[in-house]
Design a protein around this motif. Structure first.
Motif, short mmCIF file in Angstrom:
data_model
loop_
_atom_site.label_atom_id
_atom_site.label_comp_id
_atom_site.label_asym_id
_atom_site.label_seq_id
_atom_site.Cartn_x
_atom_site.Cartn_y
_atom_site.Cartn_z
N ASN A 178 -14.98 -28.32 2.95
CA ASN A 178 -14.19 -27.54 3.89
C ASN A 178 -14.85 -27.37 5.25
OD1 ASN A 178 -11.61 -26.42 2.51
ND2 ASN A 178 -13.20 -26.31 0.96
N GLN A 226 -12.74 -28.82 7.87
CA GLN A 226 -11.68 -28.03 8.49
C GLN A 226 -12.09 -27.48 9.85
OE1 GLN A 226 -9.52 -29.30 6.21
NE2 GLN A 226 -8.37 -27.45 6.58
N LEU A 227 -13.38 -27.48 10.12
CA LEU A 227 -13.86 -26.93 11.39
C LEU A 227 -13.81 -27.93 12.53
CD1 LEU A 227 -16.92 -24.82 10.16
CD2 LEU A 227 -14.65 -24.00 10.81
N HIS A 279 -5.39 -27.57 9.72
CA HIS A 279 -5.68 -26.22 10.20
C HIS A 279 -6.90 -25.64 9.48
CE1 HIS A 279 -5.20 -22.07 11.42
NE2 HIS A 279 -4.27 -22.46 12.27
N PRO A 280 -7.86 -25.06 10.22
CA PRO A 280 -9.10 -24.55 9.60
C PRO A 280 -8.87 -23.41 8.62
CG PRO A 280 -8.97 -23.94 11.93
CD PRO A 280 -7.89 -24.95 11.69
N LEU A 281 -7.74 -22.68 8.72
CA LEU A 281 -7.49 -21.56 7.82
C LEU A 281 -6.77 -21.97 6.54
CD1 LEU A 281 -6.46 -18.73 10.34
CD2 LEU A 281 -8.66 -19.10 9.22
N VAL A 282 -6.50 -23.28 6.40
CA VAL A 282 -5.80 -23.76 5.20
C VAL A 282 -6.68 -24.80 4.51
CG1 VAL A 282 -3.68 -24.78 4.28
CG2 VAL A 282 -3.59 -23.39 6.38
N THR A 311 -11.79 -26.43 15.11
CA THR A 311 -12.51 -25.31 15.71
C THR A 311 -13.49 -25.80 16.78
OG1 THR A 311 -12.33 -24.08 13.63
CG2 THR A 311 -14.01 -23.35 15.19
#
Length: 306
Positions: free
Chosen positions: A226, A229-230, A255-258, A233
């Motif tokens: 994960n 995912q950044l 998306h970093p929050l998913v 960001t």
């Protein structure tokens, strides 16, 4: 040996009835990649290994990820052999992975460290980073893959803790510092060129991912998967400092929050590597433009700096 021998897709004459897709991708200039990186990337991508071996390795590797997840249910949560894992990864890279893939892997540590250093140096609250700069495959034995993931999360935490503490946000500084952006100095001819060094980058990553899961704790493996995912960001941070949000189109790991399933970690890791190359190349382009007093305009080329 030449550091970048001419690949087949450039050596062969252009046939309009059977154009090479790799030649088209090399000549295309819509994405910022240096020619030597693009040649290495496309040589690796057009290899027989990727064409014929990867389709069989990918489902096999993902099956092992599922099986190892079941196995991990029955072992202690803190069960880990990171040192053994990194020695095995270094051995595999040394003896079986293509020179182009090894070159790109080593470059990734340098480029990722430089990008974080760029963000930290240009933040309203300067933040230090922990650069990783291996010059050969043996250096990877020092838990460098694990440290790479830890560095990324720790940097995001340190940066945003410092910004929140002073009530500040990232913004373009009056003078952008590009001093840390440079060529890593790695040479393709220094990579292993043995008879068995044929495995392409994506196949190697797919093979190594189940081992990464098996020999690290669940927390370490989940965090590693994960960390990809950044990408958005880091892309947002950089685009903010450059005041150039249009470049976010080059970064795409969702998306970093998913959080996504770890089954696709191998493919996403390749996207992560390419995104890092493009982001570093973009920063280098801005650095060179700053040095000659022009501003980068992605739609019409260089323009006089303000």
């Amino acid at each position: 040996m030449s550091p970048h021998p001419t690949p087949d897709f450039l050596a062969q004459p252009h046939d309009e009835r059977d154009p090479s897709p790799w030649r088209a991708l090399y000549l295309d200039q819509s994405t910022p990649l240096p020619d030597d990186v693009k040649v290495a990337w496309l040589t690796d991508s057009s290899s027989k290994s990727r064409q014929f071996l990867l389709p069989f390795l990918r489902p096999l590797a993902r099956t092992f990820i599922i099986l190892f997840q079941v196995v991990k249910v029955f072992v202690p949560r803190n069960w880990s052999h990171s040192g053994l894992l990194h020695r095995f990864l270094a051995w595999g890279l040394q003896h079986f992975v293509s020179p182009e893939a090894n070159w790109l892997i080593l470059r990734h540590f340098h480029l990722g460290s430089q990008v974080l250093a760029f963000i930290g140096a240009n933040s309203p609250v300067p933040v230090t980073s922990n650069p990783l700069a291996p010059m050969n495959i043996a250096a990877l034995k020092d838990d460098l893959f694990l440290k790479h993931d830890l560095n990324l999360f720790n940097f995001v935490i340190r940066l945003n803790t410092a910004l929140r503490a002073q009530g500040l946000e990232l913004c373009k500084p009056d003078h952008v510092d590009f001093s840390m952006i440079r060529d890593p100095g790695l040479r393709l001819e220094d990579m292993p060129h043995g008879k068995l060094n044929f495995l392409d980058l994506q196949s190697a990553i797919e093979l190594f991912t189940p081992l990464y899961q098996l020999m690290l704790t669940d927390n370490d493996f989940w965090r590693a998967a994960n960390s990809l995912q950044l990408d958005e960001t880091i892309g947002i941070y950089t685009a903010t400092l450059l005041a150039a949000p249009e470049h976010l189109v080059l970064v795409n790991n969702k998306h970093p929050l998913v959080p996504l399933s770890t089954l696709r970690a191998g493919y996403r890791l390749v996207i992560h590597g390419l995104s890092t190359e493009m982001l570093h190349s973009l920063l280098d382009r801005f650095k060179r433009a700053q040095a000659v007093g022009v501003a980068v305009n992605t739609t019409s080329g260089p323009t006089p700096a303000d």
